[in-house]
Design a protein around this motif. Structure first.
Motif, PDB file in Angstrom:
ATOM      1  N   ASP A  94       0.821  -1.210   0.000  1.00 35.35           N
ATOM      2  CA  ASP A  94       0.000   0.000   0.000  1.00 35.35           C
ATOM      3  C   ASP A  94       0.858   1.266   0.000  1.00 35.35           C
ATOM      4  O   ASP A  94       0.373   2.349  -0.352  1.00 35.35           O
ATOM      5  N   HIS A  95       2.106   1.118   0.415  1.00 33.65           N
ATOM      6  CA  HIS A  95       3.009   2.275   0.485  1.00 33.65           C
ATOM      7  C   HIS A  95       4.431   1.749   0.456  1.00 33.65           C
ATOM      8  O   HIS A  95       4.710   0.651   0.930  1.00 33.65           O
ATOM      9  N   GLU A 115      11.216   8.344   5.755  1.00 28.84           N
ATOM     10  CA  GLU A 115      10.474   9.083   4.736  1.00 28.84           C
ATOM     11  C   GLU A 115      11.221  10.376   4.442  1.00 28.84           C
ATOM     12  O   GLU A 115      11.555  11.117   5.369  1.00 28.84           O
ATOM     13  N   ASP A 117      11.030  13.911   2.291  1.00 28.94           N
ATOM     14  CA  ASP A 117      10.169  14.799   1.511  1.00 28.94           C
ATOM     15  C   ASP A 117      10.882  16.110   1.251  1.00 28.94           C
ATOM     16  O   ASP A 117      11.154  16.880   2.174  1.00 28.94           O
ATOM     17  N   LYS A 121       3.627  16.908  -1.478  1.00 32.53           N
ATOM     18  CA  LYS A 121       2.834  16.035  -2.338  1.00 32.53           C
ATOM     19  C   LYS A 121       1.355  16.255  -2.025  1.00 32.53           C
ATOM     20  O   LYS A 121       1.015  16.915  -1.037  1.00 32.53           O
ATOM     21  N   ILE A 124      -3.550  13.748   0.374  1.00 34.16           N
ATOM     22  CA  ILE A 124      -4.131  12.422   0.531  1.00 34.16           C
ATOM     23  C   ILE A 124      -3.046  11.357   0.601  1.00 34.16           C
ATOM     24  O   ILE A 124      -3.219  10.312   1.251  1.00 34.16           O
ATOM     25  N   ARG A 125      -1.904  11.614  -0.026  1.00 36.24           N
ATOM     26  CA  ARG A 125      -0.817  10.633   0.005  1.00 36.24           C
ATOM     27  C   ARG A 125      -0.232  10.508   1.412  1.00 36.24           C
ATOM     28  O   ARG A 125       0.149   9.408   1.837  1.00 36.24           O
ATOM     29  N   TYR A 126      -0.177  11.620   2.135  1.00 34.11           N
ATOM     30  CA  TYR A 126       0.342  11.553   3.507  1.00 34.11           C
ATOM     31  C   TYR A 126      -0.639  10.824   4.423  1.00 34.11           C
ATOM     32  O   TYR A 126      -0.225  10.070   5.309  1.00 34.11           O
ATOM     33  N   GLN A 127      -1.931  11.055   4.199  1.00 39.75           N
ATOM     34  CA  GLN A 127      -2.923  10.333   5.001  1.00 39.75           C
ATOM     35  C   GLN A 127      -2.828   8.833   4.756  1.00 39.75           C
ATOM     36  O   GLN A 127      -2.873   8.029   5.698  1.00 39.75           O
ATOM     37  N   LYS A 128      -2.674   8.436   3.490  1.00 38.21           N
ATOM     38  CA  LYS A 128      -2.540   7.019   3.166  1.00 38.21           C
ATOM     39  C   LYS A 128      -1.273   6.438   3.792  1.00 38.21           C
ATOM     40  O   LYS A 128      -1.269   5.288   4.260  1.00 38.21           O
ATOM     41  N   SER A 129      -0.198   7.241   3.805  1.00 39.24           N
ATOM     42  CA  SER A 129       1.042   6.793   4.450  1.00 39.24           C
ATOM     43  C   SER A 129       0.799   6.559   5.936  1.00 39.24           C
ATOM     44  O   SER A 129       1.271   5.573   6.514  1.00 39.24           O
ATOM     45  N   TYR A 132      -1.082   3.419   6.472  1.00 40.96           N
ATOM     46  CA  TYR A 132      -0.170   2.290   6.245  1.00 40.96           C
ATOM     47  C   TYR A 132       0.617   1.978   7.521  1.00 40.96           C
ATOM     48  O   TYR A 132       0.681   0.821   7.951  1.00 40.96           O
TER      49      TYR A 132
END
Length: 238
Positions: A94-95, A115, A117, A121, A124-129, A132
């Protein structure tokens, strides 16, 4: 090896110096010794990003390697079949973190995720991270975010905080400028172990006194190894 084309020199847009990278010729020469690869990946997609990820992950362990410390990089994660991953590396796709480091202790194992950065980005990508990392087992107890700038760090922090993560306190933020100046003596700006240095957090998990300096005179420092603008490579005096 440069003159024979196995290694090439590359410039990064955010770096003040050139770095060395395996060439396609070098990869073709080595790949059959690497075992089964799901993908043939070897080139950095972003030279600066991958360089800082490597420098931050290896840190003082590049100066004084330890038998109780293991690394697993994003490239390895992308290229390895799930069945071939070490048991301590998460199998989820997922990540893809920029790296994992495991420190084996007599009492427990600690797994650190990295990570990096350099630019903001989509949020939503940070929330998904964050979700994860919420799904990983308790061995992954520190996630280091190396951020290029205070505002970028704040935005990522706010995004993760708003996601109501179950393990939000595992996320620890370090500024890239602090790392450039101080190496692993850079302070952690937020997280469960805020105000400690990166070095203190790592060394506490090795069972050593975090104030006990492992770097010997003449061995070099993180800054000398990873931030030197000299063309000649760093060589240990051991």
């Amino acid at each position: 090896m440069i003159s024979e084309g196995y290694i090439i020199e590359r410039d990064g847009s955010d770096l003040d110096f050139s770095v060395l990278q395996l060439s396609k010729k070098g990869f073709e020469y080595l790949k059959y010794d690497l075992g089964f690869l799901k993908e043939n990946r070897f080139a950095a997609q972003s030279v600066a990003h991958d360089y800082w990820g490597t420098a931050f992950q290896l840190g003082e362990f590049a100066i004084n390697p330890r038998p109780d410390v293991e690394f697993f990089t994003e490239q390895e994660l992308q290229c390895s079949d799930d069945s071939l991953l070490p048991d301590w590396v998460p199998k989820s796709r997922d990540h893809f973190p920029d790296g994992f480091t495991r420190i084996k202790n007599e009492k427990f194992d600690s797994v650190f995720a990295i990570e990096v950065d350099l630019n903001l980005k989509p949020l939503i990508r940070y929330q998904k991270s964050g979700y994860y990392y919420d799904g990983l087992d308790s061995r992954t107890d520190v996630v280091f975010w190396l951020c290029d700038g205070f505002r970028l760090m704040e935005r990522i922090f706010e995004c993760l905080n708003s996601a109501k993560l179950r393990r939000f306190e595992t996320h620890h933020f370090v500024l890239l400028d602090d790392f450039k100046k101080l190496g692993w003596q850079a302070p952690v700006r937020s997280g469960r172990e805020k105000n400690k240095t990166v070095r203190e957090i790592y060394m506490a998990r090795t069972g050593e006194d975090p104030g006990q300096e492992r770097v010997r005179p003449g061995d070099g420092t993180i800054q000398e190894i990873f931030l030197s603008k000299k063309k000649s490579p760093w060589v240990s005096k051991r």
